[in-house]
Design an enzyme around this catalytic site. Sequence first.
Site: not given
Length: 378
Positions: A92, A94, A188, A265, A303, A305, A308, A334
């Site tokens: 990003d 900043g 924006q 994100d 699941c 992962c 799990c 998870h």
Amino acid sequence: MSVFEVLKADPGSKARRGRLHTAHGDVETPIFMPVGTQATVKAMANRELQELGAQIILGNTYHLNLRPGMELMAKAGGLHRFMGWDRAILTDSGGFQVFSLAKLRKITPDGVRFQSHLDGRPLFMGPRESMAIQRTLGSDVAMCFDECTPWPATHQEAEKSLDLTLRWAAQCREQPRAEGQLVFGIAQGSVYQDLRERAVRELEKLDFDGIAVGGVSVGETEALMVDALRYCAPVLPPAKPHYLMGVGTPRQIILGILHGIDMFDCVLPTRMGRNGSAYTLQGTIPVKAARYQEDFSPIQEGCTCYTCQHHTKAYVRHLLHTGEILGARLMTIHNLHFFLELTRQARLHLEQGTFPQFARQILELYPEARPKNPPTPC
């Protein structure tokens, strides 16, 4: 080869299955990008992120410039080498941190004078400085320095903020970049349709590699966030990647995809995980709650992962209540798996032509959270 390919589009919405080409490999979209603010995704090792299917992560220009600093980063050979990550990185600009963390700041046409949130020392950041930092970091995608318009804002305030953001975008466009580095502009405009549309059109003229929708998830209701998406969607250039910054919940990700967003994100999966809340196909569940003290089932049945597959709610709850680091790690694993699997499933359903049904399922599982006293714009 173009930077971005649209592989398949949903005929009933703006949703599309795409592929972003970066210097560190292709990124399949729609995609969720784990947030690695300070050269690490909290509680996660790189190997674990790769096993979860993370294709691209975020680094934070503001924080990395303060610690460890660009002198050390240059000696390390850039952010990829510094943190040992060989896949794509987006940094990003900043801008959000400057406007949200700095208590004292003065905006000038060339940038912002402010005080460090760490020690109060005077600092300055503008488009040239932000792009120079991101050039040293060597990220695959660098973001333009912008003014993150606060909410609520009057039309006049939002227009003034947008004017500054567009001025800075033009300056960012002129700066040298790292080899193979892509640069995205940020639209924006707060909650105002004319400003949002103008932002996208002006950024398109500058021919950035992609366009992000910024200034959302800053206190407004979800309905207003969706309005901003609805305003931007018809004018976003279809041949370029679209990024919705700082968003969001599973519901908001699906809403974003429906409006043509390719990249997302958010800190929610890691932050919520550390605080004991898990995302599941039954909605979020508070694993720290007393009712799970003797629950020897996984966080989510079926699941795949690591958490799990190997541990129960009772065990993870015990770790959280005793303050063991492993508890935060297992919850984070998870939650990140859930978000990355959500976008993987979105890609799969877009390929198969079944995305509308999948979208309805997620939107039903995660209904809109309505504040008791919803704020109103100025």
